[in-house]
Design a protein around this motif. Structure first.
Motif, PDB file in Angstrom:
ATOM      1  N   ILE A 169      38.997  48.133  36.763  1.00 51.84           N
ATOM      2  CA  ILE A 169      38.518  47.099  37.671  1.00 51.84           C
ATOM      3  C   ILE A 169      39.745  46.442  38.305  1.00 51.84           C
ATOM      4  CG2 ILE A 169      36.341  46.695  36.481  1.00 51.84           C
ATOM      5  CD1 ILE A 169      37.547  44.327  35.100  1.00 51.84           C
ATOM      6  N   PRO A 170      39.593  45.852  39.502  1.00 56.65           N
ATOM      7  CA  PRO A 170      40.756  45.297  40.215  1.00 56.65           C
ATOM      8  C   PRO A 170      41.476  44.228  39.395  1.00 56.65           C
ATOM      9  CG  PRO A 170      38.866  45.452  41.677  1.00 56.65           C
ATOM     10  CD  PRO A 170      38.359  45.736  40.299  1.00 56.65           C
ATOM     11  N   SER A 171      42.788  44.285  39.423  1.00 52.69           N
ATOM     12  CA  SER A 171      43.580  43.262  38.755  1.00 52.69           C
ATOM     13  C   SER A 171      43.656  42.014  39.632  1.00 52.69           C
ATOM     14  CB  SER A 171      44.982  43.782  38.444  1.00 52.69           C
ATOM     15  OG  SER A 171      45.641  44.156  39.642  1.00 52.69           O
ATOM     16  N   GLN A 172      44.072  40.919  39.031  1.00 51.39           N
ATOM     17  CA  GLN A 172      44.159  39.638  39.738  1.00 51.39           C
ATOM     18  C   GLN A 172      45.627  39.243  39.870  1.00 51.39           C
ATOM     19  OE1 GLN A 172      41.575  37.915  41.005  1.00 51.39           O
ATOM     20  NE2 GLN A 172      42.960  36.399  41.875  1.00 51.39           N
ATOM     21  N   LEU A 173      46.097  39.095  41.104  1.00 48.71           N
ATOM     22  CA  LEU A 173      47.475  38.689  41.338  1.00 48.71           C
ATOM     23  C   LEU A 173      47.608  37.174  41.263  1.00 48.71           C
ATOM     24  CD1 LEU A 173      48.486  40.970  44.350  1.00 48.71           C
ATOM     25  CD2 LEU A 173      49.285  41.161  41.995  1.00 48.71           C
ATOM     26  N   GLU A 174      48.735  36.725  40.724  1.00 50.26           N
ATOM     27  CA  GLU A 174      49.023  35.295  40.749  1.00 50.26           C
ATOM     28  C   GLU A 174      49.291  34.864  42.185  1.00 50.26           C
ATOM     29  OE1 GLU A 174      48.921  33.188  38.288  1.00 50.26           O
ATOM     30  OE2 GLU A 174      48.427  34.681  36.748  1.00 50.26           O
ATOM     31  N   ASP A 175      48.918  33.651  42.520  1.00 44.26           N
ATOM     32  CA  ASP A 175      49.103  33.155  43.880  1.00 44.26           C
ATOM     33  C   ASP A 175      50.569  33.236  44.299  1.00 44.26           C
ATOM     34  OD1 ASP A 175      46.451  32.599  44.021  1.00 44.26           O
ATOM     35  OD2 ASP A 175      46.646  30.482  43.477  1.00 44.26           O
ATOM     36  N   GLY A 176      50.808  33.926  45.411  1.00 49.14           N
ATOM     37  CA  GLY A 176      52.154  34.004  45.967  1.00 49.14           C
ATOM     38  C   GLY A 176      53.070  34.981  45.278  1.00 49.14           C
ATOM     39  N   MET A 177      52.548  35.745  44.291  1.00 47.74           N
ATOM     40  CA  MET A 177      53.390  36.681  43.555  1.00 47.74           C
ATOM     41  C   MET A 177      53.149  38.093  44.073  1.00 47.74           C
ATOM     42  SD  MET A 177      55.179  34.969  41.413  1.00 47.74           S
ATOM     43  CE  MET A 177      55.726  36.187  40.227  1.00 47.74           C
ATOM     44  N   PRO A 178      54.232  38.860  44.352  1.00 45.20           N
ATOM     45  CA  PRO A 178      54.074  40.242  44.831  1.00 45.20           C
ATOM     46  C   PRO A 178      53.796  41.198  43.678  1.00 45.20           C
ATOM     47  CG  PRO A 178      56.395  39.701  44.622  1.00 45.20           C
ATOM     48  CD  PRO A 178      55.637  38.447  44.259  1.00 45.20           C
ATOM     49  N   GLY A 179      53.536  42.468  44.038  1.00 41.25           N
ATOM     50  CA  GLY A 179      53.383  43.509  43.021  1.00 41.25           C
ATOM     51  C   GLY A 179      51.936  43.698  42.616  1.00 41.25           C
ATOM     52  N   LEU A 184      35.718  32.764  39.269  1.00 41.48           N
ATOM     53  CA  LEU A 184      36.085  33.314  40.574  1.00 41.48           C
ATOM     54  C   LEU A 184      34.872  33.522  41.457  1.00 41.48           C
ATOM     55  CD1 LEU A 184      38.758  35.930  39.474  1.00 41.48           C
ATOM     56  CD2 LEU A 184      39.173  33.794  40.670  1.00 41.48           C
ATOM     57  N   GLU A 185      33.778  34.012  40.871  1.00 36.69           N
ATOM     58  CA  GLU A 185      32.551  34.195  41.637  1.00 36.69           C
ATOM     59  C   GLU A 185      32.017  32.881  42.137  1.00 36.69           C
ATOM     60  OE1 GLU A 185      30.054  36.298  38.949  1.00 36.69           O
ATOM     61  OE2 GLU A 185      30.864  38.275  39.439  1.00 36.69           O
ATOM     62  N   GLY A 186      32.125  31.847  41.311  1.00 35.61           N
ATOM     63  CA  GLY A 186      31.677  30.530  41.733  1.00 35.61           C
ATOM     64  C   GLY A 186      32.485  29.994  42.915  1.00 35.61           C
ATOM     65  N   LYS A 187      33.792  30.229  42.894  1.00 36.79           N
ATOM     66  CA  LYS A 187      34.655  29.799  43.999  1.00 36.79           C
ATOM     67  C   LYS A 187      34.275  30.518  45.291  1.00 36.79           C
ATOM     68  CE  LYS A 187      38.722  28.469  41.288  1.00 36.79           C
ATOM     69  NZ  LYS A 187      40.160  28.784  41.020  1.00 36.79           N
ATOM     70  N   LYS A 188      33.987  31.820  45.189  1.00 39.59           N
ATOM     71  CA  LYS A 188      33.608  32.577  46.367  1.00 39.59           C
ATOM     72  C   LYS A 188      32.311  32.044  46.964  1.00 39.59           C
ATOM     73  CE  LYS A 188      35.886  36.892  45.052  1.00 39.59           C
ATOM     74  NZ  LYS A 188      35.669  38.314  44.649  1.00 39.59           N
ATOM     75  N   LEU A 189      31.353  31.687  46.097  1.00 37.95           N
ATOM     76  CA  LEU A 189      30.088  31.165  46.572  1.00 37.95           C
ATOM     77  C   LEU A 189      30.280  29.833  47.293  1.00 37.95           C
ATOM     78  CD1 LEU A 189      27.723  31.955  43.542  1.00 37.95           C
ATOM     79  CD2 LEU A 189      27.674  32.992  45.811  1.00 37.95           C
ATOM     80  N   LEU A 190      31.194  29.004  46.763  1.00 36.89           N
ATOM     81  CA  LEU A 190      31.472  27.733  47.404  1.00 36.89           C
ATOM     82  C   LEU A 190      32.108  27.938  48.763  1.00 36.89           C
ATOM     83  CD1 LEU A 190      32.813  25.635  44.382  1.00 36.89           C
ATOM     84  CD2 LEU A 190      30.638  25.322  45.587  1.00 36.89           C
TER      85      LEU A 190
END
Length: 246
Positions: free
Chosen positions: A187-197, A237-243
């Motif tokens: 499943i897709p990984s989650q990148l930290e905000d502003g972090m590359p890679g 995360l799903e809740g944030k997307k809904l908002l």
């Protein structure tokens, strides 16, 4: 009170003997230790991941193969924490050994055996599982019969070695004598905000069958040297997307 205690002791002993006959023997020096897999371990008898048993993993494509390999490495890392060695037997190995350090495994603790025929892989796995000097054996193969799997299970019941069978695109998902059957998808990984890679590896893990346990499924991430469960994080995360959509 004493009569109740006696009945309870008898019930526990009977349960122990039944589990023993079905491949869940405890080690000779005491009960099996927890490998600290959290919720995942609760699916197994006595809430302990079964060592000294054979586990089957199914993959249906290269993405699944990579995800399953990563998940198995996480399991192996915990098995090898107290020392020991592992044999990795296959025909078309794609694993990059230095990558095992990410899962807490020193590459020199794993011996790779690359063979040309699947029947040779099966023979080598069976013979390796008989060697009580090993901690674990991984066999990558496609086809195996019920009778052949019984031979593997009998081998580990004597040696107490833990076996992993990774089957990619088998012709049929036949019944085996393994104590569990797994299917792992990325499943897709989650990148930290502003972090590359890229982020930490994440998997959707399904325990399809487990002897005397409860099948289940989990979303896991490998980070900080352990399995971390993602259900709460994914819901946030799903809740944030809904908002955002609202």
């Amino acid at each position: 009170m004493n009569q109740l205690a006696t009945k309870s002791d008898v019930a526990r002993q009977l349960q122990k003997e039944i589990l023993s006959l079905q491949g869940f023997k405890t080690a000779s020096d005491g009960p099996q230790r927890s490998l600290h897999f959290g919720e995942l371990e609760k699916a197994f008898p006595n809430q302990v991941f079964p060592t000294g048993a054979v586990h089957e993993f199914l993959s249906s494509g290269m993405d699944d193969v990579a995800a399953t390999t990563g998940f198995m490495l996480g399991l192996l890392g915990k098995l090898l924490e107290k020392g020991g060695a592992c044999l990795w037997i296959s025909m078309n190995r794609t694993l990059f050994p230095p990558a095992m350090k990410f899962f807490g495994i020193e590459p020199d603790k794993v011996i790779f055996i690359d063979l040309l025929k699947e029947q040779d892989v099966l023979w080598a796995v069976e013979e390796s599982l008989k060697c009580d000097a090993l901690t674990a054996v991984v066999g990558e193969l496609n086809e195996i019969s019920l009778t052949q799997s019984r031979r593997l299970q009998l081998a580990v019941e004597h040696s107490r070695v833990t076996g992993f069978l990774h089957r990619c695109n088998p012709r049929s998902v036949n019944t085996l004598a393994c104590v569990s059957r797994w299917k792992v998808k990325p499943i897709p990984s989650q990148l930290e905000d502003g972090m590359p890679g890229v982020g930490f590896p994440r998997w959707h893990v399904q325990l399809l069958k487990v002897r005397n346990g409860e099948p289940g499924e989990w979303k896991l991430e490998w980070s900080d040297g352990q399995f971390n469960y993602l259900e709460k994080e994914i819901k946030v995360l799903e809740g944030k997307k809904l908002l955002q959509v609202g």
